[in-house]
Design a protein around this motif. Structure first.
Motif, mmCIF file in Angstrom:
data_model
loop_
_atom_site.group_PDB
_atom_site.id
_atom_site.type_symbol
_atom_site.label_atom_id
_atom_site.label_comp_id
_atom_site.label_asym_id
_atom_site.label_seq_id
_atom_site.Cartn_x
_atom_site.Cartn_y
_atom_site.Cartn_z
ATOM 1 N N ARG A 81 0.819 -1.217 0.000
ATOM 2 C CA ARG A 81 0.000 0.000 0.000
ATOM 3 C C ARG A 81 0.853 1.267 0.000
ATOM 4 O O ARG A 81 0.639 2.182 -0.809
ATOM 5 C CB ARG A 81 -0.921 -0.017 1.224
ATOM 6 N N LEU A 82 1.834 1.335 0.908
ATOM 7 C CA LEU A 82 2.694 2.516 0.968
ATOM 8 C C LEU A 82 3.574 2.627 -0.273
ATOM 9 O O LEU A 82 3.867 3.729 -0.753
ATOM 10 C CB LEU A 82 3.566 2.479 2.228
ATOM 11 N N GLU A 125 2.778 1.719 -3.323
ATOM 12 C CA GLU A 125 1.974 2.270 -4.411
ATOM 13 C C GLU A 125 1.785 3.772 -4.236
ATOM 14 O O GLU A 125 1.817 4.534 -5.212
ATOM 15 C CB GLU A 125 0.619 1.560 -4.486
ATOM 16 N N LYS A 126 1.585 4.223 -2.982
ATOM 17 C CA LYS A 126 1.449 5.663 -2.744
ATOM 18 C C LYS A 126 2.721 6.407 -3.111
ATOM 19 O O LYS A 126 2.689 7.485 -3.715
ATOM 20 C CB LYS A 126 1.097 5.918 -1.276
ATOM 21 N N LEU A 127 3.876 5.819 -2.745
ATOM 22 C CA LEU A 127 5.152 6.433 -3.072
ATOM 23 C C LEU A 127 5.341 6.526 -4.581
ATOM 24 O O LEU A 127 5.782 7.561 -5.103
ATOM 25 C CB LEU A 127 6.298 5.630 -2.449
ATOM 26 N N LYS A 139 3.020 6.607 -6.895
ATOM 27 C CA LYS A 139 2.076 7.559 -7.480
ATOM 28 C C LYS A 139 2.489 9.002 -7.208
ATOM 29 O O LYS A 139 2.113 9.914 -7.951
ATOM 30 C CB LYS A 139 0.660 7.289 -6.964
ATOM 31 N N MET A 140 3.265 9.210 -6.146
ATOM 32 C CA MET A 140 3.771 10.547 -5.854
ATOM 33 C C MET A 140 5.023 10.874 -6.676
ATOM 34 O O MET A 140 5.422 12.047 -6.752
ATOM 35 C CB MET A 140 4.097 10.667 -4.366
#
Length: 664
Positions: A154-155, A157-159, A161-162
């Motif tokens: 999860r983290l 994927e967030k990284l 996408k940023m």
């Protein structure tokens, strides 16, 4: 034409029932009545050494075409920025009207980044800076794998996408990409959709898949392992050319390729899955924009063995034409100026022992073939017109005996079906594109596949480009023969009155192509240096622009991140009074790169498109890995794009616009 039962797995049947009465088994047919099969038995009587006794002309681009009017200076492969604004006329219609001039300033950051908020600019600045560090780029896959383990899915994927994913990928699926597509369209930039999911194979897995899919059953059963043959190894001699055979050391076609996706054949069901994915891209493009584009690769649609074999046939028949041209003293002429006198041609064939005079005269009895008293390359290409089994097309001169023989000793029924399925899938995609109002771009691939890819794409154009340009072929201008290929195809479109559609690129496989040619032992197909490639690009582009100016039936996408090439195009359009509103000349760049080119063009009314990848985070990592490597070259070669980003951030800071959000 009805499809043979059992050809496609049931999950694809909903697309295949749409089949009409033609397929690409029948489109490798010209209007000529001359039967290819008549030529085979007669040419088989040619004596050894007679067929190949003359040195053949190089296929390098002809020097007969007029020289460029402007001097070419060394061009930086990065996204360079012109120092002065480029004045371009915007003309409504074909006539030149004074006063309708607009200045496109590629250095105007406010206009270039009008569609971006400040956080997007900061992300771009960060990503481009990271791409300059060799360690991060070289180890990018390992670092991403490590980040996933440490941060969790999860983290991670967030990284992503940023940072890299957010910069170069539009979203995970067709719904999530719509906001970006709509925003770009509001600022004058269209989309070429590309589902960028790739298999994450090891090198060994890729090599095995390639050898399994590119080597026929007949070759596998032979006693000699030709896949390991280099240069003139006596034990490996046969009538197949080394260039058009699979070689294990180059089985992983991803090697040295950073700007193109690679497909490896697994089975027919996987090819059907790729076709379904392309259909979804076509429908998504239709739903997101008017007159959109969708891109496909032919190696995704079938067993590459057929592309290798058909390419070899096309090349050898073209060489035979060059040989006959040499007999008439025309081997130094431009390819389209090589018009063989019919009587001399017949005499040459008789002297070569090809056949009796009466037999040879019967070959040239088509409605158009030979009616002018001459035969050119386009007429010659129409000899390949067998309408039965595809394997019957794969007949070539034997280099040792001089006879025409099947490329392989035999084809299995399954290989025959696999060849047909590739052509059938192409037909399905072309029909979907036309029905949905989407233009289909066929990507270029390696030179040992490309002759077949270009020929099959041309056959699609002959059918589907009658009323407008629905199918676009891709021409790689780093190839020595690029200009010959463009000019021959344009001439065919003129004769047959269909719309020529081309995407011009510099090319993605240079390092791999050069390495393969040197190690296996054949002529390097690539231009000697970057400047030569630039000259070739501009030469091909100018030729197509002149064709547009003459009859408005040609169309071209200038797919380039090089600002000098974009400036060259605008200047030529201005000279020829080609209006952007005619939608004959398009521009294309990758999402997340060179926005300072794309958006000023789009806002000035020029048709410009971003190549828009999408797919789940984990499954587009190979694509992101290539983008990081490609941007290393861009960012090291020039700091201009980072300078422009920083300039715009400073401008917003000093003007109190750090919280700027695009309005559309």
């Amino acid at each position: 034409m009805t499809l043979p039962s059992g050809v496609f797995p049931s999950h694809s049947s909903r697309n295949l029932h749409r089949y009409e009465n033609h397929c690409y088994i029948s489109i490798i047919i010209s209007s000529s009545e001359m039967s290819y099969s008549k030529v085979i038995p007669a040419l088989a009587r040619v004596k050894p050494g007679q067929l190949f006794g003359v040195r053949l002309r190089s296929t390098a681009a002809s020097t007969q075409h007029k020289e460029q009017k402007t001097e070419d200076t060394p061009l930086d492969p990065s996204c360079t920025i012109v120092e002065k604004p480029c004045d371009v006329d915007l003309i409504s219609g074909k006539a030149h009207t004074d006063g309708q001039k607009i200045s496109i300033d590629f250095d105007n950051t406010q206009e270039a980044y009008k569609s971006k908020d400040t956080l997007e600019l900061l992300r771009s600045l960060l990503v481009f800076k990271l791409c300059t560090f060799d360690f991060l780029v070289d180890k990018n896959k390992e670092l991403m794998d490590l980040s996933k383990k440490v941060l969790g899915q999860r983290l991670f994927e967030k990284l992503m996408k940023m940072t890299f994913y957010g910069q170069f990928v539009a979203g995970e699926d067709q719904n999530s990409i719509k906001p970006l597509i709509e925003k770009n369209q509001a600022f004058g930039v269209g989309s070429v959709l590309d589902y960028s999911v790739e298999e994450d194979l090891t090198q060994e897995e890729a090599e095995k898949k390639e050898m399994d899919s590119c080597v026929s059953e007949a070759e596998k059963e032979s006693h000699v392992d030709t896949s390991s043959c280099l240069r003139q190894d006596h034990e490996c001699m046969d009538h197949r050319e080394k260039k058009y055979k699979a070689h294990r050391q180059f089985g992983d076609r991803r090697g040295g390729v950073i700007s193109a996706r690679t497909y490896f054949y697994a089975d027919e069901a996987k090819c059907d899955h790729h076709m379904e994915t392309f259909i979804k891209c076509i429908k998504a493009s239709a739903g997101s924009s008017v007159d959109g584009f969708s891109a496909i690769k032919m190696t995704a649609l079938g067993r590459p063995q057929f592309l290798l074999q058909f390419s070899e046939v096309l090349v050898k028949w073209r060489r035979f034409f060059n040989l006959l041209a040499a007999h008439q003293g025309k081997d130094g002429m431009a390819i389209l100026e090589q018009k063989l006198e019919l009587e001399q041609l017949q005499d040459s064939l008789i002297k070569l022992g090809v056949g009796a005079k009466s037999d040879i005269e019967n070959w040239f009895t088509g409605e158009k073939l030979g009616s002018s008293g001459t035969i050119d390359l386009l007429d010659w290409n129409s000899l390949i017109n067998d309408t039965t089994k595809i394997s019957n097309l794969l007949v070539v001169p034997n280099m040792e005996s001089g006879h025409l023989e099947p490329l392989l000793s035999k084809f299995t029924d399954e290989e025959e079906k696999q060849m047909k399925r590739m052509l059938q899938r192409m037909d399905v995609l072309a029909k979907h594109a036309v029905e949905n109002g989407v233009r289909l771009m066929v990507d270029a691939e390696q030179t040992y596949f490309q002759p077949a890819i270009s020929r099959l794409t041309l056959e699609m154009q002959r059918i589907f480009n009658r009323e407008k340009p629905n199918i676009f072929n891709t021409y790689q201008c780093y190839l020595k023969e690029a200009y010959d290929n463009v000019s021959v195809d344009v001439e065919l479109s003129r004769r047959e009155s269909w719309y020529f559609g081309a995407k011009l690129v510099r090319g993605a496989y240079m390092y791999q192509e050069r390495s393969r040619a040197a190690e296996i032992g054949y002529e390097d197909p690539i231009n000697p240096d970057y400047e030569a490639t630039n000259r070739m690009y501009h030469k091909c582009l100018e030729y197509i622009l002149e064709e547009i100016n003459l009859n408005r039936n040609a169309n071209v996408m200038v797919a380039s991140h090089n600002e000098d090439t974009v400036k060259f195009t605008l200047e030529k359009m201005n000279e020829m009074s080609l209006s952007p509103t005619e939608n004959k000349v398009y521009f294309g760049q990758l999402l997340g790169m060179c926005d300072q080119i794309s958006f000023p063009l789009g806002q000035a009314g020029f048709p410009v498109y971003k190549y828009v990848p999408y797919g789940p985070v984990n499954e587009v990592i190979p694509y992101l890995s290539r983008r990081a490597q490609e941007n290393r070259g861009f960012m090291k070669g020039s700091q201009r794009e980072r300078s422009l980003l920083w300039k715009e951030i400073q401008r917003r800071l000093f003007n109190g616009q750090l919280l700027y959000r695009p309005v559309y």
